[in-house]
Design an enzyme around this catalytic site. Sequence first.
Site, PDB file in Angstrom:
ATOM      1  N   ASP A 137       0.843  -1.199   0.000  1.00 43.61           N
ATOM      2  CA  ASP A 137       0.000   0.000   0.000  1.00 43.61           C
ATOM      3  C   ASP A 137       0.877   1.246   0.000  1.00 43.61           C
ATOM      4  O   ASP A 137       1.664   1.454   0.926  1.00 43.61           O
ATOM      5  CB  ASP A 137      -0.934  -0.010   1.216  1.00 43.61           C
ATOM      6  CG  ASP A 137      -2.036   1.036   1.081  1.00 43.61           C
ATOM      7  OD1 ASP A 137      -2.337   1.457  -0.046  1.00 43.61           O
ATOM      8  OD2 ASP A 137      -2.592   1.433   2.124  1.00 43.61           O
ATOM      9  N   HIS A 144      -3.211  14.067   1.205  1.00 44.54           N
ATOM     10  CA  HIS A 144      -3.458  13.187   2.352  1.00 44.54           C
ATOM     11  C   HIS A 144      -2.236  13.144   3.272  1.00 44.54           C
ATOM     12  O   HIS A 144      -2.359  13.267   4.496  1.00 44.54           O
ATOM     13  CB  HIS A 144      -3.794  11.783   1.846  1.00 44.54           C
ATOM     14  CG  HIS A 144      -3.890  10.755   2.928  1.00 44.54           C
ATOM     15  ND1 HIS A 144      -4.936  10.728   3.820  1.00 44.54           N
ATOM     16  CD2 HIS A 144      -3.065   9.735   3.277  1.00 44.54           C
ATOM     17  CE1 HIS A 144      -4.750   9.722   4.676  1.00 44.54           C
ATOM     18  NE2 HIS A 144      -3.629   9.112   4.371  1.00 44.54           N
ATOM     19  N   ARG A 153       3.152  15.767  13.151  1.00 47.82           N
ATOM     20  CA  ARG A 153       4.354  16.601  13.038  1.00 47.82           C
ATOM     21  C   ARG A 153       3.952  17.972  12.504  1.00 47.82           C
ATOM     22  O   ARG A 153       4.190  18.291  11.340  1.00 47.82           O
ATOM     23  CB  ARG A 153       5.371  15.961  12.070  1.00 47.82           C
ATOM     24  CG  ARG A 153       5.853  14.569  12.451  1.00 47.82           C
ATOM     25  CD  ARG A 153       6.689  13.951  11.325  1.00 47.82           C
ATOM     26  NE  ARG A 153       5.920  13.836  10.089  1.00 47.82           N
ATOM     27  CZ  ARG A 153       5.155  12.778   9.774  1.00 47.82           C
ATOM     28  NH1 ARG A 153       5.079  11.757  10.585  1.00 47.82           N
ATOM     29  NH2 ARG A 153       4.483  12.759   8.643  1.00 47.82           N
ATOM     30  N   GLU A 209     -10.217   3.810   4.334  1.00 47.40           N
ATOM     31  CA  GLU A 209      -9.370   4.616   3.439  1.00 47.40           C
ATOM     32  C   GLU A 209      -9.825   4.338   2.015  1.00 47.40           C
ATOM     33  O   GLU A 209      -9.875   3.187   1.584  1.00 47.40           O
ATOM     34  CB  GLU A 209      -7.886   4.285   3.631  1.00 47.40           C
ATOM     35  CG  GLU A 209      -7.350   4.783   4.973  1.00 47.40           C
ATOM     36  CD  GLU A 209      -5.840   4.619   5.148  1.00 47.40           C
ATOM     37  OE1 GLU A 209      -5.220   3.847   4.377  1.00 47.40           O
ATOM     38  OE2 GLU A 209      -5.288   5.263   6.057  1.00 47.40           O
ATOM     39  N   GLU A 211      -9.218   4.126  -1.720  1.00 47.74           N
ATOM     40  CA  GLU A 211      -8.020   3.956  -2.537  1.00 47.74           C
ATOM     41  C   GLU A 211      -8.371   3.256  -3.851  1.00 47.74           C
ATOM     42  O   GLU A 211      -9.401   2.608  -3.960  1.00 47.74           O
ATOM     43  CB  GLU A 211      -6.987   3.074  -1.798  1.00 47.74           C
ATOM     44  CG  GLU A 211      -6.700   3.561  -0.373  1.00 47.74           C
ATOM     45  CD  GLU A 211      -5.463   2.928   0.261  1.00 47.74           C
ATOM     46  OE1 GLU A 211      -4.723   2.214  -0.438  1.00 47.74           O
ATOM     47  OE2 GLU A 211      -5.256   3.170   1.465  1.00 47.74           O
ATOM     48  N   ASP A 243      -8.773   0.301   2.643  1.00 45.27           N
ATOM     49  CA  ASP A 243      -7.715  -0.110   3.570  1.00 45.27           C
ATOM     50  C   ASP A 243      -8.166   0.240   4.997  1.00 45.27           C
ATOM     51  O   ASP A 243      -7.792   1.274   5.546  1.00 45.27           O
ATOM     52  CB  ASP A 243      -6.415   0.628   3.187  1.00 45.27           C
ATOM     53  CG  ASP A 243      -5.260   0.285   4.111  1.00 45.27           C
ATOM     54  OD1 ASP A 243      -5.239  -0.823   4.652  1.00 45.27           O
ATOM     55  OD2 ASP A 243      -4.366   1.143   4.279  1.00 45.27           O
ATOM     56  N   ARG A 247      -7.193   3.506  14.082  1.00 48.22           N
ATOM     57  CA  ARG A 247      -6.265   4.626  14.292  1.00 48.22           C
ATOM     58  C   ARG A 247      -5.636   4.632  15.677  1.00 48.22           C
ATOM     59  O   ARG A 247      -4.505   5.109  15.842  1.00 48.22           O
ATOM     60  CB  ARG A 247      -6.991   5.950  14.055  1.00 48.22           C
ATOM     61  CG  ARG A 247      -7.590   6.094  12.669  1.00 48.22           C
ATOM     62  CD  ARG A 247      -6.560   5.967  11.572  1.00 48.22           C
ATOM     63  NE  ARG A 247      -7.133   6.278  10.258  1.00 48.22           N
ATOM     64  CZ  ARG A 247      -6.496   6.091   9.119  1.00 48.22           C
ATOM     65  NH1 ARG A 247      -5.268   5.583   9.107  1.00 48.22           N
ATOM     66  NH2 ARG A 247      -7.068   6.401   7.970  1.00 48.22           N
ATOM     67  N   GLN A 250      -2.996   2.057  15.526  1.00 44.98           N
ATOM     68  CA  GLN A 250      -1.946   2.548  14.627  1.00 44.98           C
ATOM     69  C   GLN A 250      -1.041   3.561  15.336  1.00 44.98           C
ATOM     70  O   GLN A 250       0.183   3.506  15.216  1.00 44.98           O
ATOM     71  CB  GLN A 250      -2.598   3.179  13.391  1.00 44.98           C
ATOM     72  CG  GLN A 250      -1.631   3.559  12.290  1.00 44.98           C
ATOM     73  CD  GLN A 250      -2.357   4.152  11.072  1.00 44.98           C
ATOM     74  OE1 GLN A 250      -3.586   4.182  11.002  1.00 44.98           O
ATOM     75  NE2 GLN A 250      -1.574   4.619  10.093  1.00 44.98           N
ATOM     76  N   LYS A 263      -3.817  -2.450  10.538  1.00 47.78           N
ATOM     77  CA  LYS A 263      -4.275  -2.524   9.152  1.00 47.78           C
ATOM     78  C   LYS A 263      -4.549  -3.965   8.714  1.00 47.78           C
ATOM     79  O   LYS A 263      -5.301  -4.180   7.764  1.00 47.78           O
ATOM     80  CB  LYS A 263      -3.189  -1.965   8.212  1.00 47.78           C
ATOM     81  CG  LYS A 263      -2.783  -0.520   8.484  1.00 47.78           C
ATOM     82  CD  LYS A 263      -3.615   0.434   7.686  1.00 47.78           C
ATOM     83  CE  LYS A 263      -2.994   1.824   7.676  1.00 47.78           C
ATOM     84  NZ  LYS A 263      -3.782   2.729   6.818  1.00 47.78           N
ATOM     85  N   THR A 267      -8.729  -5.894   4.520  1.00 44.01           N
ATOM     86  CA  THR A 267      -8.668  -4.921   3.433  1.00 44.01           C
ATOM     87  C   THR A 267      -9.676  -5.392   2.397  1.00 44.01           C
ATOM     88  O   THR A 267      -9.644  -6.559   1.999  1.00 44.01           O
ATOM     89  CB  THR A 267      -7.258  -4.873   2.812  1.00 44.01           C
ATOM     90  OG1 THR A 267      -6.298  -4.644   3.841  1.00 44.01           O
ATOM     91  CG2 THR A 267      -7.154  -3.776   1.760  1.00 44.01           C
ATOM     92  N   THR A 369      -4.560   6.417   0.430  1.00 43.10           N
ATOM     93  CA  THR A 369      -5.786   7.208   0.496  1.00 43.10           C
ATOM     94  C   THR A 369      -5.792   8.290  -0.580  1.00 43.10           C
ATOM     95  O   THR A 369      -4.827   9.048  -0.712  1.00 43.10           O
ATOM     96  CB  THR A 369      -5.897   7.865   1.886  1.00 43.10           C
ATOM     97  OG1 THR A 369      -5.805   6.841   2.859  1.00 43.10           O
ATOM     98  CG2 THR A 369      -7.211   8.602   2.042  1.00 43.10           C
ATOM     99  N   GLU A 383      -8.563  12.107   8.381  1.00 45.85           N
ATOM    100  CA  GLU A 383      -8.183  13.336   7.686  1.00 45.85           C
ATOM    101  C   GLU A 383      -9.276  14.401   7.801  1.00 45.85           C
ATOM    102  O   GLU A 383      -8.970  15.589   7.937  1.00 45.85           O
ATOM    103  CB  GLU A 383      -7.896  13.006   6.220  1.00 45.85           C
ATOM    104  CG  GLU A 383      -7.281  14.158   5.475  1.00 45.85           C
ATOM    105  CD  GLU A 383      -6.892  13.765   4.062  1.00 45.85           C
ATOM    106  OE1 GLU A 383      -6.719  12.563   3.783  1.00 45.85           O
ATOM    107  OE2 GLU A 383      -6.776  14.673   3.239  1.00 45.85           O
TER     108      GLU A 383
HETATM  109 MN    MN Z   1      -3.860   2.919   3.038  1.00 49.50          MN
END
Ligand code: MN
Length: 442
Positions: A137, A144, A153, A209, A211, A243, A247, A250, A263, A267, A369, A383
């Site tokens: 992936d 994104h 960050r 997600e 995709e 996907d 969170r 993650q 993840k 999927t 994504t 997001e």
């Molecule tokens: Mn993904």
Amino acid sequence: MTRPLDDTHDPGLRSWVASANDPAGDFPIQNLPLGVFRRRGRSDVPRLGVAIGDQVLDLRRCGELRLFDGPPEVVAAAREASSLNRLLALGPEAHGSLRRAVSTVLRADGSRAEPAALVPLADAELRLPVEVGDYTDFYASIVHARNVGRLFRPDHPLPPSYRHVPLAYHGRSSSLVVSGMPVKRPCGQRPPAGGERPSFGPTERLDYELELGAWVGAGSRPGQPVAIDDAERHLGGFCLVNDWSARDLQAWEAQPLGPFLSKSFATSVSPWMVTVDALAPFRCAAARPAGDPPPLPHLASARNDALGGLDVTVEAWLESAEMRRCGIGPMRLSRARFREMYWTVAQMVAHHTSNGCPLRPGDLLASGTVSGSEDDAAGCLLERAAIGAPATLPTGERRGFLADGDEVTLRAYCSRDGFARIGFGSCSVRVLSASGGSPESR
Ligand code: MN
């Protein structure tokens, strides 16, 4: 790199399958996506099919009825296989000859109308079309990457490598499932909330997600990088990919080695492979802005700049259990344009093989994504939250993350003046509780 246009793309073509001539449909005669199915409720061997209007053309039956011509290995793979792998491995010339053969069978002006080779889509049990060896992936949407990076960050949201390396993580093929299979809310380690120890239990931050995925066609050899202008000769076609992501899990596990159990629980992919050939009219320039650093030579070519992009519109829709109960119908969460992706699929293939890593027929390369620059173009709930736009449903329910009973549906399509609309079908999956139930069954 890209495939030529020929008479199979002619927007004037019509099929003897009447429903295929609906200009708003996903599966006109110019599309001809491949999948694997069997008749619902039967124990027949799964077989290859082509979606046409609201029907499936049974390629095994076509072979038995000697409806199509072509190289013997192509006809045999179409007739005998129970997954797309054998056909994928044969490469682009074989894919092109099957497309021409199927187009001939389905044309209204031909003499091959054979209703006995059709199965209504409603009676077809669609299966995962490919035996997937490896799943990678990518992270190819710079919008994104920037929006999500800002959460973690704020001072430097984009990693310094982003504009040079098509970043990716290695996913898990064993938990790939086809659209329609429900996904159970996974359990895992959630970060400490105030206390010193993490806890184990159902994720509280389940996300989707949106995709696109590329199915690898002809493989590549160990130690043999694929040149960027040959990259698309190693692809068979595309699908939708969800996907699923936990969170909270993650955030706790992903440093420093990347996502793992957050993840790998599931999927989802759409059942129809829209071929590289079908998408030939929708190629466009790559999206990298002129002022950005040029990619290194092995990731750059004039053809990739001019035609490496794909003009596909992608959408995510949500229907909660309450919306279903009230008969409201699903609500669109996002719409974005795949042509805005920072890295092209050819660059993904060239990068993936640049160290000598071989690709095998049926490997899945997902895009990451797909988000866009517009307000309604965030391709996952994380997001949306990051840009301050959490979803409010027509029932007044709020969705920071997914709730049990939510059904997420992904769609994609291409449209361009002078060409037939090409649809991807859908990838539609309901979320079950951690114990496997849904709100309706309580
Ligand atoms: Mn993904």
